[in-house]
Design a protein around this motif. Structure first.
Motif, PDB file in Angstrom:
ATOM      1  N   UNK A 124       1.023  -1.186   0.077  1.00 35.06           N
ATOM      2  CA  UNK A 124       0.007  -0.033  -0.154  1.00 35.06           C
ATOM      3  C   UNK A 124       0.816   1.175  -0.073  1.00 35.06           C
ATOM      4  N   UNK A 125       0.559   2.245  -0.602  1.00 37.76           N
ATOM      5  CA  UNK A 125       1.363   3.359  -0.702  1.00 37.76           C
ATOM      6  C   UNK A 125       1.489   4.254   0.624  1.00 37.76           C
ATOM      7  N   UNK A 126       2.646   4.719   0.997  1.00 40.48           N
ATOM      8  CA  UNK A 126       2.924   5.658   2.006  1.00 40.48           C
ATOM      9  C   UNK A 126       2.552   6.818   1.500  1.00 40.48           C
ATOM     10  N   UNK A 127       1.188   7.592   1.693  1.00 36.85           N
ATOM     11  CA  UNK A 127       1.039   8.605   1.015  1.00 36.85           C
ATOM     12  C   UNK A 127       1.319   9.782   1.845  1.00 36.85           C
ATOM     13  N   UNK A 128       1.629   9.669   3.156  1.00 33.18           N
ATOM     14  CA  UNK A 128       2.145  10.646   4.075  1.00 33.18           C
ATOM     15  C   UNK A 128       3.612  11.261   3.384  1.00 33.18           C
ATOM     16  N   UNK A 129       4.542   9.995   3.104  1.00 31.26           N
ATOM     17  CA  UNK A 129       5.659  10.199   2.682  1.00 31.26           C
ATOM     18  C   UNK A 129       5.673  10.603   1.334  1.00 31.26           C
ATOM     19  N   UNK A 130       4.831  10.487   0.523  1.00 33.61           N
ATOM     20  CA  UNK A 130       4.592  11.231  -0.923  1.00 33.61           C
ATOM     21  C   UNK A 130       4.690  12.733  -0.526  1.00 33.61           C
ATOM     22  N   UNK A 131       3.625  13.284   0.355  1.00 32.14           N
ATOM     23  CA  UNK A 131       3.434  14.628   0.635  1.00 32.14           C
ATOM     24  C   UNK A 131       4.789  15.333   1.164  1.00 32.14           C
ATOM     25  N   UNK A 132       5.439  14.385   1.833  1.00 27.80           N
ATOM     26  CA  UNK A 132       6.707  14.944   2.498  1.00 27.80           C
ATOM     27  C   UNK A 132       7.849  15.119   1.479  1.00 27.80           C
ATOM     28  N   UNK A 133       7.784  14.364   0.415  1.00 27.30           N
ATOM     29  CA  UNK A 133       8.817  14.363  -0.539  1.00 27.30           C
ATOM     30  C   UNK A 133       8.247  15.345  -1.555  1.00 27.30           C
ATOM     31  N   UNK A 134       7.158  15.677  -1.706  1.00 27.02           N
ATOM     32  CA  UNK A 134       6.682  16.869  -2.656  1.00 27.02           C
ATOM     33  C   UNK A 134       7.082  18.032  -1.944  1.00 27.02           C
ATOM     34  N   UNK A 135       6.944  18.078  -0.634  1.00 27.57           N
ATOM     35  CA  UNK A 135       7.247  19.267   0.025  1.00 27.57           C
ATOM     36  C   UNK A 135       8.708  19.827   0.009  1.00 27.57           C
ATOM     37  N   UNK A 219       3.827  23.164   3.483  1.00 29.54           N
ATOM     38  CA  UNK A 219       3.498  23.081   4.634  1.00 29.54           C
ATOM     39  C   UNK A 219       2.580  21.605   4.577  1.00 29.54           C
ATOM     40  N   UNK A 220       2.846  20.547   5.483  1.00 33.40           N
ATOM     41  CA  UNK A 220       2.139  19.144   5.399  1.00 33.40           C
ATOM     42  C   UNK A 220       1.397  19.212   6.835  1.00 33.40           C
ATOM     43  N   UNK A 221       0.049  19.252   6.733  1.00 31.43           N
ATOM     44  CA  UNK A 221      -0.654  18.805   7.762  1.00 31.43           C
ATOM     45  C   UNK A 221      -0.197  17.714   8.687  1.00 31.43           C
ATOM     46  N   UNK A 222      -0.232  17.659   9.934  1.00 36.32           N
ATOM     47  CA  UNK A 222      -0.252  16.681  10.829  1.00 36.32           C
ATOM     48  C   UNK A 222      -1.139  15.583  10.579  1.00 36.32           C
ATOM     49  N   UNK A 223      -2.187  15.714  10.177  1.00 42.84           N
ATOM     50  CA  UNK A 223      -3.095  14.609  10.008  1.00 42.84           C
ATOM     51  C   UNK A 223      -3.878  15.040   8.648  1.00 42.84           C
ATOM     52  N   UNK A 224      -3.244  14.890   7.495  1.00 44.76           N
ATOM     53  CA  UNK A 224      -3.936  15.273   6.118  1.00 44.76           C
ATOM     54  C   UNK A 224      -5.115  14.461   5.937  1.00 44.76           C
ATOM     55  N   UNK A 225      -6.025  14.973   5.055  1.00 40.92           N
ATOM     56  CA  UNK A 225      -7.208  14.191   4.733  1.00 40.92           C
ATOM     57  C   UNK A 225      -6.927  13.211   3.856  1.00 40.92           C
ATOM     58  N   UNK A 226      -7.596  11.885   4.011  1.00 38.20           N
ATOM     59  CA  UNK A 226      -7.099  10.710   3.068  1.00 38.20           C
ATOM     60  C   UNK A 226      -8.722  10.054   2.858  1.00 38.20           C
ATOM     61  N   UNK A 227      -8.716   9.320   1.639  1.00 42.18           N
ATOM     62  CA  UNK A 227      -9.774   8.514   1.090  1.00 42.18           C
ATOM     63  C   UNK A 227      -9.473   7.350   0.699  1.00 42.18           C
ATOM     64  N   UNK A 228      -9.852   6.298   0.762  1.00 47.22           N
ATOM     65  CA  UNK A 228      -9.449   5.020   0.093  1.00 47.22           C
ATOM     66  C   UNK A 228     -10.896   4.099  -0.043  1.00 47.22           C
ATOM     67  N   UNK A 229     -10.899   3.272  -1.048  1.00 53.73           N
ATOM     68  CA  UNK A 229     -12.404   2.579  -1.209  1.00 53.73           C
ATOM     69  C   UNK A 229     -12.092   2.088  -2.769  1.00 53.73           C
ATOM     70  N   UNK A 230     -13.077   1.123  -3.002  1.00 51.96           N
ATOM     71  CA  UNK A 230     -12.956   0.367  -4.696  1.00 51.96           C
ATOM     72  C   UNK A 230     -13.983   1.266  -5.341  1.00 51.96           C
ATOM     73  N   UNK A 231     -13.885   1.410  -6.683  1.00 52.60           N
ATOM     74  CA  UNK A 231     -14.955   2.060  -7.522  1.00 52.60           C
ATOM     75  C   UNK A 231     -15.869   0.955  -7.784  1.00 52.60           C
ATOM     76  N   UNK A 232     -17.185   1.211  -7.607  1.00 52.92           N
ATOM     77  CA  UNK A 232     -18.006   0.356  -7.914  1.00 52.92           C
ATOM     78  C   UNK A 232     -18.311   0.389  -9.477  1.00 52.92           C
ATOM     79  N   UNK A 233     -19.026  -0.842  -9.967  1.00 51.49           N
ATOM     80  CA  UNK A 233     -19.420  -0.843 -11.156  1.00 51.49           C
ATOM     81  C   UNK A 233     -19.822   0.545 -11.861  1.00 51.49           C
ATOM     82  N   UNK A 234     -19.631   1.069 -12.742  1.00 50.64           N
ATOM     83  CA  UNK A 234     -20.188   2.174 -13.448  1.00 50.64           C
ATOM     84  C   UNK A 234     -19.795   3.350 -12.847  1.00 50.64           C
ATOM     85  N   UNK A 235     -18.996   3.425 -11.676  1.00 53.57           N
ATOM     86  CA  UNK A 235     -18.523   4.587 -11.022  1.00 53.57           C
ATOM     87  C   UNK A 235     -17.494   5.159 -11.910  1.00 53.57           C
TER      88      UNK A 235
END
Length: 299
Positions: A124-135, A219-235
């Motif tokens: 699974x991606x470490x998205x917080x590390x991605x934000x830090x790298x972008x910063x 600036x990277x928030x201490x708790x940035x917003x996240x979302x995860x889920x699977x796309x349903x058929x047709x979405x």
């Protein structure tokens, strides 16, 4: 039935798209090269066996009139070994003097970091590390531009940008999406069966509270917003800047109806750019939209 430009065979299909009362019509002025150059419009489109992607970014009417560059950016690549799409969308803040550079560098850095993680075999991606790298990338860019070591406020004044980034990975239950954001750019699922648009992050305004607009990279928030889920058929997954999100609103108006009609199936990349360049009075910001359709359900 909606017709594509190719089906109509005429030129009028490419006339200006007007939603409600249009804004003024004029020939765009070339942008001044302030802190970098950026074309008026960009678009991209391709498919893998699992997904189809379209993206477009267009300069807003205000920036066209005042000779300012487009401050939005987007980037997407596919990781060949896993079929995972890594993507990013950014909106440079108008108060930053080189936000065009900030948005494009943040997108490139985020996608590079995601691709590197996939090469490492992360489950699974470490998205917080991605934000830090972008910063960190914005910090290095500011140092190069200023020719000295900047503090975070100086990087912010030069390159501040929002960022939504993440991955779409083929999984046993469909396309599995992971997202993270800094700032007020947004993401939605579009379901033609309704309700049409579901926001995946806290909307830009919730009552009298504006929860995300005060924070932007570097600036990277201490708790940035996240979302995860699977796309349903047709979405369809949509990721966009507020130049798209503000006129979309809750999706129940004319802009929502326009995009629900034209994004029920993947259009050409150039048609998405043309559609995104719609004219509506008072909405004159840059607009960027990345859309992703699962393909496995139709195979």
């Amino acid at each position: 039935m909606r017709q594509t430009p190719e089906q109509t065979g005429g030129t009028r299909a490419w006339d200006r798209v007007v939603v409600g009362v249009p804004g003024p019509e004029f020939e765009p002025a070339p942008p001044r090269p302030l802190g970098g150059t950026c074309p008026d419009t960009e678009c991209d489109g391709w498919s893998t066996p699992e997904v189809t992607l379209r993206s477009a970014s267009v300069r807003g009417e205000r920036h066209r009139y005042y000779r300012q560059p487009r401050q939005d950016a987007t980037c997407a690549v596919v990781h060949e070994a896993t079929g995972t799409v890594a993507f990013a969308v950014a909106d440079g803040l108008s108060g930053a003097s080189a936000s065009t550079v900030g948005a494009s560098e943040a997108c490139r850095a985020a996608v590079w970091a995601l691709h590197a993680q996939l090469d490492e075999g992360r489950p699974a991606p470490d998205l917080a590390a991605v934000l830090r790298y972008a910063a960190e990338t914005l910090h290095r860019q500011a140092a190069a531009m200023l020719r000295r070591e900047p503090d975070v406020s100086q990087v912010e004044d030069l390159l501040a940008t929002t960022l939504v980034t993440g991955t779409a990975r083929p999984g046993p239950h469909g396309v599995e999406v992971s997202l993270i954001r800094v700032g007020d750019s947004g993401a939605w699922t579009l379901d033609p069966a309704g309700p049409r648009y579901r926001p995946l992050f806290v909307p830009k305004t919730e009552g009298d509270v504006v929860p995300t607009s005060v924070t932007a990279l570097p600036r990277v928030p201490e708790r940035p917003e996240r979302w995860s889920g699977a796309l349903a058929p047709g979405q369809v997954l949509l990721v966009g800047t507020d130049g798209f999100g503000d006129p979309l609103g809750d999706g129940d108006g004319r802009v929502g109806a326009l995009f629900a009609e034209h994004l029920a199936a993947p259009p050409s990349a150039s048609w998405l750019a043309h559609l995104l360049d719609f004219s509506r009075e008072t909405f004159d910001d840059d607009r960027t939209l990345l859309a992703l359709w699962p393909r496995n359900e139709t195979r």
